[in-house]
Scaffold this active site. Structure first.
Site, PDB file in Angstrom:
ATOM      1  N   HIS A  27      -3.959   1.039 -32.937  1.00 31.96           N
ATOM      2  CA  HIS A  27      -4.289  -0.402 -32.873  1.00 31.96           C
ATOM      3  C   HIS A  27      -4.040  -0.904 -31.460  1.00 31.96           C
ATOM      4  O   HIS A  27      -2.896  -1.166 -31.063  1.00 31.96           O
ATOM      5  CB  HIS A  27      -3.474  -1.225 -33.864  1.00 31.96           C
ATOM      6  N   TYR A  45      -8.453 -17.791 -26.924  1.00 33.85           N
ATOM      7  CA  TYR A  45      -7.565 -17.555 -25.775  1.00 33.85           C
ATOM      8  C   TYR A  45      -8.410 -16.848 -24.723  1.00 33.85           C
ATOM      9  O   TYR A  45      -9.399 -16.183 -25.052  1.00 33.85           O
ATOM     10  CB  TYR A  45      -6.342 -16.708 -26.164  1.00 33.85           C
ATOM     11  N   ARG A 120     -14.061  -5.215 -38.598  1.00 30.13           N
ATOM     12  CA  ARG A 120     -12.861  -6.023 -38.836  1.00 30.13           C
ATOM     13  C   ARG A 120     -13.249  -7.413 -39.318  1.00 30.13           C
ATOM     14  O   ARG A 120     -14.111  -8.064 -38.721  1.00 30.13           O
ATOM     15  CB  ARG A 120     -12.084  -6.148 -37.530  1.00 30.13           C
ATOM     16  N   ARG A 126      -6.194 -19.501 -36.457  1.00 30.19           N
ATOM     17  CA  ARG A 126      -5.983 -19.775 -35.037  1.00 30.19           C
ATOM     18  C   ARG A 126      -6.843 -18.867 -34.146  1.00 30.19           C
ATOM     19  O   ARG A 126      -6.909 -19.068 -32.944  1.00 30.19           O
ATOM     20  CB  ARG A 126      -4.502 -19.641 -34.672  1.00 30.19           C
ATOM     21  N   TYR A 152      -7.512  -8.630 -41.300  1.00 29.83           N
ATOM     22  CA  TYR A 152      -6.343  -9.269 -40.692  1.00 29.83           C
ATOM     23  C   TYR A 152      -6.106 -10.609 -41.376  1.00 29.83           C
ATOM     24  O   TYR A 152      -6.963 -11.487 -41.355  1.00 29.83           O
ATOM     25  CB  TYR A 152      -6.588  -9.463 -39.193  1.00 29.83           C
ATOM     26  N   ASP A 249      -0.714  -2.375 -30.242  1.00 27.29           N
ATOM     27  CA  ASP A 249      -1.312  -3.720 -30.166  1.00 27.29           C
ATOM     28  C   ASP A 249      -1.518  -4.162 -28.713  1.00 27.29           C
ATOM     29  O   ASP A 249      -1.837  -5.319 -28.451  1.00 27.29           O
ATOM     30  CB  ASP A 249      -0.477  -4.760 -30.934  1.00 27.29           C
ATOM     31  N   ASN A 254      -2.978 -12.916 -26.898  1.00 26.68           N
ATOM     32  CA  ASN A 254      -2.482 -14.224 -27.270  1.00 26.68           C
ATOM     33  C   ASN A 254      -0.980 -14.401 -27.130  1.00 26.68           C
ATOM     34  O   ASN A 254      -0.473 -15.457 -27.479  1.00 26.68           O
ATOM     35  CB  ASN A 254      -2.819 -14.453 -28.755  1.00 26.68           C
TER      36      ASN A 254
END
Ligand code: 0GY
Length: 294
Positions: A27, A45, A120, A126, A152, A249, A254
């Site tokens: 990921h 973002y 995905r 947000r 997610y 990640d 963000n």
């Protein structure tokens, strides 16, 4: 849109833990570079560039062999940055795309040829403006053979999403375990609900990822070294060892504070997967089944 943000550590430490040869960071993302791959007009973002050279440099620094690159929301449904990174990886990366649900079969086939093995669906308000379940179900029903769906969401909408997820007939991969409140511990309400969900089918996988997000000081957690995360997640990894994936990640979309040291993230691995056998499953065997089966 505000200024471009840098969300990654400039000099991550060398981990104390050494991943086994062939380990996969399952990921991670790339951002741009913007001059080649502009960000989406709908991006929530705006990051600095974090392209393939940086990702592959980090991969080598941390001791990994391969990456699974997940299309980040800031690139919308234009997967060119992800595809470009996969193309530059010399076979050491595969990916997950975000697509317009009206995508044609020919475009899906092109994504497959470019190393994509899943799509995905992002339900974080947000990060995305809308998440149309009916259209998602339609595209999930016509994915190329062997693909899966990555979802997610946050723990508070798990139950609401159950009928939708139950209707998807390909394997599911859940980002960051659906973001449980790890302070509740391994037997807390969020983990219990997530286990019940995993028990409902044998083709639901999950990523034991993001201690930095799930145990953040800003959210009432304790921060690095993320003890609550280790405590809550280790039993889950042990009990569902054939369905767990792991990833950094990076470049931590963000995150504008509490940016994690990637070396410390890697040092979480032996805390949630204490044996060599567990580590091999989480870092090699499981991601190979989803991303390099062919
Ligand atoms: C993650 C988490 C986040 C962001 C994205 O696509 C994205 O922008 O996934 C997040 O903000 O929680 O998995 O990268």
């Amino acid at each position: 849109m505000t200024d471009r943000i840098t969300s990654w550590h400039s000099h991550p430490s060398k981990p104390r833990y050494t991943p086994p040869p062939g380990a996969i960071d399952a990921h991670c993302h790339v951002f741009g570079p913007m001059a080649l791959h502009p960000f989406s007009a709908k991006a929530k973002y705006l990051p600095e560039d974090a392209g393939p050279d940086m990702l592959f440099g980090l991969r080598d620094h941390l001791g990994f062999a391969k990456n699974v690159i997940v299309q980040a929301s800031c690139h919308g449904t234009d997967n060119s940055a992800t595809l470009d990174a996969i193309a530059k990886s010399n076979g050491k990366a595969r990916g997950v795309a975000v697509v317009d649900p009206a995508i044609s079969e020919a475009e899906l086939a092109t994504l497959h040829d470019g190393g994509i093995r899943g799509i995905r669906f992002n339900f974080l308000k947000r990060l995305v403006d809308d998440a149309p379940k009916d259209k998602f179900l339609e595209v999930a029903a016509r994915l190329p053979k062997g693909w899966h769906v990555v979802i997610y969401f946050e723990a508070d909408i798990l139950e609401e999403l159950r009928p939708f997820m139950d209707a998807i007939r390909v394997p599911l991969v859940i980002d960051h375990m659906g973001r449980p409140d790890v302070r509740q511990g391994p037997d807390g309400a969020d983990m219990k609900a997530f286990r019940a969900f995993l028990d409902s089918r044998d083709d639901i996988w999950f990523k034991a990822t993001c201690p930095d997000r799930l145990d953040a000081i800003n959210d009432g957690g304790a921060g690095d070294p993320w003890d609550a995360f280790a405590n809550a997640v280790a039993p889950l990894v042990s009990d569902y060892q054939d369905r767990v994936l792991w990833g950094t990640d990076w470049p931590h979309p963000n995150m504008d504070s509490e940016i994690p040291d990637d070396g410390h993230l890697v040092d979480m691995i032996p805390r949630i997967a204490p044996t060599a056998a567990l580590q091999r499953k989480m870092l090699i065997d499981n991601p190979i089944k989803l991303y390099w089966a062919d």
